[in-house]
Design a protein around this motif. Structure first.
Motif, PDB file in Angstrom:
ATOM      1  N   ALA A 177      -9.445  26.152   3.286  1.00 39.44           N
ATOM      2  CA  ALA A 177      -9.149  25.013   4.151  1.00 39.44           C
ATOM      3  C   ALA A 177      -8.222  25.472   5.277  1.00 39.44           C
ATOM      4  O   ALA A 177      -7.422  26.409   5.105  1.00 39.44           O
ATOM      5  N   THR A 178      -8.320  24.821   6.421  1.00 37.96           N
ATOM      6  CA  THR A 178      -7.581  25.278   7.615  1.00 37.96           C
ATOM      7  C   THR A 178      -6.082  25.404   7.355  1.00 37.96           C
ATOM      8  O   THR A 178      -5.448  26.408   7.709  1.00 37.96           O
ATOM      9  N   GLY A 179      -5.486  24.401   6.727  1.00 38.36           N
ATOM     10  CA  GLY A 179      -4.045  24.419   6.500  1.00 38.36           C
ATOM     11  C   GLY A 179      -3.614  25.548   5.578  1.00 38.36           C
ATOM     12  O   GLY A 179      -2.616  26.233   5.842  1.00 38.36           O
ATOM     13  N   TYR A 180      -4.362  25.753   4.489  1.00 35.31           N
ATOM     14  CA  TYR A 180      -4.017  26.807   3.534  1.00 35.31           C
ATOM     15  C   TYR A 180      -4.256  28.192   4.148  1.00 35.31           C
ATOM     16  O   TYR A 180      -3.483  29.126   3.923  1.00 35.31           O
ATOM     17  N   LYS A 181      -5.291  28.309   4.949  1.00 36.33           N
ATOM     18  CA  LYS A 181      -5.563  29.586   5.628  1.00 36.33           C
ATOM     19  C   LYS A 181      -4.379  29.978   6.515  1.00 36.33           C
ATOM     20  O   LYS A 181      -3.933  31.123   6.500  1.00 36.33           O
ATOM     21  N   LYS A 182      -3.875  29.010   7.278  1.00 32.35           N
ATOM     22  CA  LYS A 182      -2.730  29.286   8.153  1.00 32.35           C
ATOM     23  C   LYS A 182      -1.487  29.633   7.332  1.00 32.35           C
ATOM     24  O   LYS A 182      -0.716  30.534   7.697  1.00 32.35           O
ATOM     25  N   GLU A 183      -1.319  28.960   6.195  1.00 31.56           N
ATOM     26  CA  GLU A 183      -0.155  29.218   5.348  1.00 31.56           C
ATOM     27  C   GLU A 183      -0.175  30.650   4.805  1.00 31.56           C
ATOM     28  O   GLU A 183       0.845  31.357   4.843  1.00 31.56           O
ATOM     29  N   VAL A 184      -1.334  31.096   4.301  1.00 34.60           N
ATOM     30  CA  VAL A 184      -1.440  32.455   3.766  1.00 34.60           C
ATOM     31  C   VAL A 184      -1.236  33.481   4.874  1.00 34.60           C
ATOM     32  O   VAL A 184      -0.551  34.505   4.691  1.00 34.60           O
ATOM     33  N   LYS A 185      -1.813  33.216   6.034  1.00 30.67           N
ATOM     34  CA  LYS A 185      -1.668  34.137   7.160  1.00 30.67           C
ATOM     35  C   LYS A 185      -0.203  34.281   7.569  1.00 30.67           C
ATOM     36  O   LYS A 185       0.287  35.398   7.793  1.00 30.67           O
ATOM     37  N   ASP A 186       0.499  33.161   7.633  1.00 30.36           N
ATOM     38  CA  ASP A 186       1.926  33.199   8.000  1.00 30.36           C
ATOM     39  C   ASP A 186       2.750  33.944   6.951  1.00 30.36           C
ATOM     40  O   ASP A 186       3.681  34.689   7.283  1.00 30.36           O
ATOM     41  N   LEU A 187       2.410  33.756   5.671  1.00 31.90           N
ATOM     42  CA  LEU A 187       3.143  34.437   4.603  1.00 31.90           C
ATOM     43  C   LEU A 187       2.912  35.943   4.622  1.00 31.90           C
ATOM     44  O   LEU A 187       3.823  36.719   4.325  1.00 31.90           O
ATOM     45  N   LEU A 188       1.703  36.364   4.979  1.00 29.73           N
ATOM     46  CA  LEU A 188       1.443  37.799   5.094  1.00 29.73           C
ATOM     47  C   LEU A 188       2.337  38.429   6.161  1.00 29.73           C
ATOM     48  O   LEU A 188       2.817  39.553   6.009  1.00 29.73           O
ATOM     49  N   SER A 189       2.580  37.683   7.207  1.00 27.19           N
ATOM     50  CA  SER A 189       3.416  38.192   8.294  1.00 27.19           C
ATOM     51  C   SER A 189       4.905  38.116   7.964  1.00 27.19           C
ATOM     52  O   SER A 189       5.639  39.089   8.123  1.00 27.19           O
ATOM     53  N   SER A 190       5.343  36.948   7.462  1.00 31.37           N
ATOM     54  CA  SER A 190       6.782  36.729   7.267  1.00 31.37           C
ATOM     55  C   SER A 190       7.306  37.273   5.937  1.00 31.37           C
ATOM     56  O   SER A 190       8.351  37.921   5.885  1.00 31.37           O
ATOM     57  N   ALA A 191       6.583  37.029   4.845  1.00 32.13           N
ATOM     58  CA  ALA A 191       7.059  37.429   3.519  1.00 32.13           C
ATOM     59  C   ALA A 191       6.651  38.861   3.172  1.00 32.13           C
ATOM     60  O   ALA A 191       7.451  39.655   2.676  1.00 32.13           O
ATOM     61  N   ALA A 192       5.373  39.204   3.449  1.00 31.73           N
ATOM     62  CA  ALA A 192       4.879  40.527   3.079  1.00 31.73           C
ATOM     63  C   ALA A 192       5.172  41.578   4.145  1.00 31.73           C
ATOM     64  O   ALA A 192       5.065  42.779   3.869  1.00 31.73           O
ATOM     65  N   LYS A 193       5.529  41.121   5.349  1.00 37.38           N
ATOM     66  CA  LYS A 193       5.817  42.034   6.457  1.00 37.38           C
ATOM     67  C   LYS A 193       4.620  42.927   6.787  1.00 37.38           C
ATOM     68  O   LYS A 193       4.773  44.099   7.158  1.00 37.38           O
ATOM     69  N   ALA A 194       3.420  42.366   6.649  1.00 36.81           N
ATOM     70  CA  ALA A 194       2.219  43.130   6.984  1.00 36.81           C
ATOM     71  C   ALA A 194       2.137  43.308   8.497  1.00 36.81           C
ATOM     72  O   ALA A 194       2.523  42.424   9.260  1.00 36.81           O
ATOM     73  N   LYS A 195       1.643  44.467   8.928  1.00 33.14           N
ATOM     74  CA  LYS A 195       1.456  44.717  10.351  1.00 33.14           C
ATOM     75  C   LYS A 195       0.354  43.827  10.901  1.00 33.14           C
ATOM     76  O   LYS A 195      -0.509  43.354  10.154  1.00 33.14           O
ATOM     77  N   GLY A 196       0.374  43.632  12.210  1.00 31.54           N
ATOM     78  CA  GLY A 196      -0.630  42.769  12.838  1.00 31.54           C
ATOM     79  C   GLY A 196      -2.051  43.187  12.531  1.00 31.54           C
ATOM     80  O   GLY A 196      -2.922  42.349  12.276  1.00 31.54           O
ATOM     81  N   SER A 197      -2.298  44.514  12.539  1.00 37.71           N
ATOM     82  CA  SER A 197      -3.650  45.020  12.289  1.00 37.71           C
ATOM     83  C   SER A 197      -4.053  44.927  10.817  1.00 37.71           C
ATOM     84  O   SER A 197      -5.230  45.103  10.489  1.00 37.71           O
ATOM     85  N   GLU A 198      -3.085  44.663   9.925  1.00 40.69           N
ATOM     86  CA  GLU A 198      -3.375  44.614   8.487  1.00 40.69           C
ATOM     87  C   GLU A 198      -3.660  43.202   7.998  1.00 40.69           C
ATOM     88  O   GLU A 198      -4.206  43.016   6.914  1.00 40.69           O
ATOM     89  N   ILE A 199      -3.293  42.198   8.799  1.00 43.03           N
ATOM     90  CA  ILE A 199      -3.388  40.814   8.330  1.00 43.03           C
ATOM     91  C   ILE A 199      -4.836  40.386   8.126  1.00 43.03           C
ATOM     92  O   ILE A 199      -5.189  39.815   7.078  1.00 43.03           O
ATOM     93  N   ALA A 200      -5.704  40.648   9.113  1.00 44.48           N
ATOM     94  CA  ALA A 200      -7.113  40.237   8.984  1.00 44.48           C
ATOM     95  C   ALA A 200      -7.795  40.884   7.781  1.00 44.48           C
ATOM     96  O   ALA A 200      -8.484  40.187   7.012  1.00 44.48           O
ATOM     97  N   PRO A 201      -7.654  42.209   7.538  1.00 42.40           N
ATOM     98  CA  PRO A 201      -8.265  42.795   6.335  1.00 42.40           C
ATOM     99  C   PRO A 201      -7.731  42.164   5.044  1.00 42.40           C
ATOM    100  O   PRO A 201      -8.501  41.931   4.098  1.00 42.40           O
ATOM    101  N   CYS A 202      -6.406  41.885   4.983  1.00 47.72           N
ATOM    102  CA  CYS A 202      -5.844  41.262   3.784  1.00 47.72           C
ATOM    103  C   CYS A 202      -6.433  39.874   3.565  1.00 47.72           C
ATOM    104  O   CYS A 202      -6.777  39.494   2.433  1.00 47.72           O
TER     105      CYS A 202
END
Length: 787
Positions: free
Chosen positions: A17-42
């Motif tokens: 769902a759109t809201g949950y997708k955005k939430e996971v994406k934001d957490l990959l960036s803020s909590a997991a500190k994933a690089k920009g190029s790593e977020i889409a594969p994750c």
């Protein structure tokens, strides 16, 4: 399933769902500190897990179950980690990275909803107990086996047995798995007859066309009707118009689109029509020809047009007032400095490769070997790192790529992977660029495609890429674009370039041995690369060498020649580095050779052109120079006209392209001269003009095919005319001219008054003979008709 390939599955974008997708994406960036190029594969890994293991309907997953139940959330994470280690096709280190990121994501997610995540121990070097428990949990839950097969994708093989991904997800989503399986079989049968280096281009063209079909035909039945023999030509025309329109919206070059369309249709015909998978159309599919102005017949290619940046560097800012000969000297000086800068710095880099190669051979024999992490007995007793390179090199060469993702840490270079690769002297894009640049500087007939196709060994293990003939050494490769009969291209080596290739062979030997032990045929090729995790054959070598990378950055420094004379300063070197590619070096060498030799024959031979027409080369210029001087001459003429018109005006220098200080030099070199004598004699008095014309003792004809057609027609009509036919008076004079000119070509008289015409005029005469005018119509127009 391969993570990189998941981006080709449109279905994944609708899993969350759109809201949950955005939430996971934001957490990959803020909590997991994933690089920009790593977020889409994750995200794609997580989408895939949810679609296979969690979703039971087509409704997007909103995560309501794991937001409100701690046990469910922990089970969800454990199963996700099990999925990553079980289904994802990647190194242990890569799977560890994905699992680590999602541990961080769901730890933060749990905290937001007042829950706690049980810690799961994972390792980047081995499967620990917690990881095995996660795999067992994942295998125990209900999964969609059809989707597992779907996300595993489709593979095809080339002529050498190498595997390639075939992105049929869009086709499968539209027309179903059964029809997709048939298409997969047909394409696989087609690709297995082609070389590795052609597969990428073949698949991209075919799949772009097939995916476009899905936009025009939403069902298998509709597609079948559209591709019936009587309907397919019209359908293909609609597809062509649609794809062309999209290409134009993106501001892509329409010429390239039409060129690619023709290649695409040819591939489609061979793959699907000639194999009778689809019906043969009643008339051929439309393959339009792109019309454009013809280039000058007095120019020759130097390996492609100059890029704007290259024109700015070599052809811009040359004073308009100086002589053209001086302008050529300026261009030559610029090219010489730039190429000498590249040669000098690249040679030093190459010497570094040579030096490390010799040093490492000794280190391999004398260094101590550190046991792998799992063998802890002597692990801490053998030091490695920058201060213990002997042990570092020996250890790596002993274990090879077996250490995995933690190689740099294991060998004492934690966080310094690039530095370790350089000390180990592994072949990289940078080192291949160094070697390729030196080879092209010496032998500009070498192209990126030649390097891509360069095989050191054939299938039987015989060395074919470097041969000795008598006392000469020859490098042998292929240029696919030259056609099957002339594809093989040999380069006669100098002692220096033979040394370069010897170093290249040794430089890639470790990577070659690793590839050979893995099976396949990539090991046979000359240009190989390696990382700390493994070796590979670059699939798009030309693009990789042309990308602005470490090699180009290493050129962005001031330079001095062997006599310590300055070549380029920092600013100039930085600007040059931005345009350095194998192709730009080749183009620059083509221009340099011409400016040095004033011979297009030398340019054609140096660049390996297939056809050299010696009778035309004398009037040729390299295309970039022809274009530059055409524009320069126009500007000179314009400025000369402006000067004559405004020489008494205070606004003169506002209109000119140079200032007052350059005026004298411009007028000396480019001022309009006096009119020729014959034009100055023209008088308003018709009697005086006739008297002048009657006194002329010669007449000059500018020969062309149309003029020769007319002369042949006049001679034929007059020679066969009846006694009562009268022609307009001017024809009698033109008949005399026709007889005189045509006798030179016909050579029926061998007296002294006739001589052979120039060689370049003979094709014009032959063309006129083969394309005669309609004599009946011509005769009617020259007969005298009385009122």
């Amino acid at each position: 399933m391969q993570v990189k390939q998941l981006s080709f599955f449109p279905r994944l974008q609708g899993v969350l769902a759109t809201g949950y997708k955005k939430e996971v994406k934001d957490l990959l960036s803020s909590a997991a500190k994933a690089k920009g190029s790593e977020i889409a594969p994750c995200l794609n890994v997580y989408y895939c897990f949810v679609d296979i293991s969690v979703r039971t309907s087509g409704t997007p997953y909103s995560a309501l179950d794991i937001r409100n139940n701690e046990i469910t959330l922990n089970t969800h994470l454990s199963a996700l980690i099990g999925f990553i280690y079980k289904e994802v096709e990647a190194s242990l280190g890569a799977r560890y990275k994905y699992a680590h990121y999602f541990k961080k994501v769901f730890a933060e997610f749990a905290g937001r909803y007042g829950m706690h995540i049980t810690n799961i121990k994972i390792s980047d070097t081995r499967l620990v107990d917690d990881t095995n428990s996660c795999i067992t949990l994942y295998q125990s839950i209900t999964t969609n086996t059809q989707l597992i097969e779907y996300y595993s994708g489709w593979m095809c093989k080339d002529k050498l047995g190498n595997s390639h991904m075939l992105h049929l997800a869009t086709w499968c989503d539209t027309y179903g798995a059964e029809f997709t399986s048939l298409i997969h079989t047909v394409i696989s049968n087609f690709t297995i007859t082609h070389k590795t280096t052609r597969i990428s281009s073949i698949l991209s063209k075919l799949l772009a066309l097939l995916n476009e079909f899905t936009l025009h035909c939403k069902t298998k039945e509709a597609l079948g009707r559209s591709l019936e023999c009587e309907n397919s030509p019209i359908f293909m025309e609609e597809v062509l118009n649609s794809m062309l329109f999209k290409s134009m919206i993106k501001n892509h070059d329409p010429k390239n689109f039409i060129k690619n369309w023709t290649k695409t249709i040819q591939l489609f015909n061979k793959c699907f029509i000639e194999t009778s998978f689809f019906e043969e159309p009643l008339k051929p599919f439309l393959m339009p020809e792109f019309k454009e102005p013809k280039t000058s017949s007095h120019s020759i290619s130097i390996g492609g047009d100059l890029k704007e940046e290259e024109k700015d560097r070599w052809l811009t800012g040359i004073p308009l007032e100086i002589k053209d000969e001086t302008a050529l000297e300026v261009i030559q000086q610029r090219l010489n400095l730039d190429l000498e800068h590249i040669r000098t710095l690249t040679k030093r880099m190459f010497e570094g490769i040579q030096s490390r190669q010799k040093r490492n051979k000794k280190f391999v024999e004398s260094g101590e070997i550190k046991p792998l992490p799992s063998n802890t007995g002597k692990r801490d007793k053998i030091p490695t790192g920058i201060d213990h390179l002997k042990n570092t090199v020996a250890t790596f060469h002993h274990h090879g790529f077996a250490v995995g993702s933690r190689t740099s840490t294991f060998l004492g270079f934690d966080g310094q992977g690039d530095a370790l690769i350089e000390e180990l002297n592994l072949p990289t894009t940078k080192s291949l660029n160094i070697i390729a640049s030196l080879l092209i500087l010496e032998h500009p007939k070498i192209t990126p495609s030649w390097l891509q196709e360069w095989e050191l060994y054939d299938r039987n293990g015989n060395q074919v890429g470097l041969k000795q003939t008598g006392k000469q050494w020859i490098a042998v490769s292929f240029k696919n674009r030259k056609g099957a009969t002339t594809a093989q291209q040999e380069v006669i080596l100098t002692d220096y370039t033979k040394t370069i290739i010897d170093v290249l062979i040794e430089h890639t030997s470790f990577a070659r041995d690793a590839l050979k032990s893995n099976g396949g045929s990539d090991w046979r090729y000359m240009m190989l690369t390696a990382t700390l995790q493994g070796a590979s054959l670059p699939k798009n070598l030309g693009q990789q060498l042309a990308a602005h990378g470490p090699y180009q950055k290493a050129l962005a420094v001031e330079s001095y020649d062997n006599n310590q004379q300055a070549l380029l300063n920092q600013e100039s070197a930085t600007n040059l580095a931005k345009v350095v590619t194998p192709r730009s070096i080749r183009r620059a060498r083509g221009l340099q050779i011409y400016l040095k030799t004033q011979s297009l024959k030398a340019v054609a031979e140096a660049l390996g052109h297939k056809e050299i027409r010696l009778e035309l080369l004398e009037v040729y210029l390299p295309k970039p120079l022809m274009e530059y001087f055409n524009k320069r001459w126009v500007r000179q003429f314009q400025n000369a006209i402006i000067f004559e018109a405004l020489k008494d005006s205070p606004y003169l220098f506002d209109a000119l392209d140079f200032d007052e200080s350059a005026l004298d030099e411009f007028l000396k070199n480019h001022r309009l001269g006096d009119l020729p004598d014959n034009l100055q004699r023209i008088s308003a008095n018709e009697k005086e003009n006739k008297e002048y014309i009657n006194n002329l003792d010669e007449l000059v004809f500018t020969l062309s095919t149309p003029l020769l057609q007319v002369l042949l027609a006049i001679q034929s009509v007059i020679d066969t005319a009846k006694n009562d036919e009268v022609f307009i008076p001017i024809i009698n004079k033109w008949y005399q001219s026709a007889v005189f000119i045509l006798n030179h070509f016909q050579l029926s008289q061998k007296g002294e008054k006739y001589r052979r015409p120039p060689e370049e005029a003979i094709p014009l005469y032959e063309s006129a003979l083969n394309n005669p005018l309609n004599l009946n119509v011509f005769k009617e127009n020259i007969l005298f008709h009385s009122n």
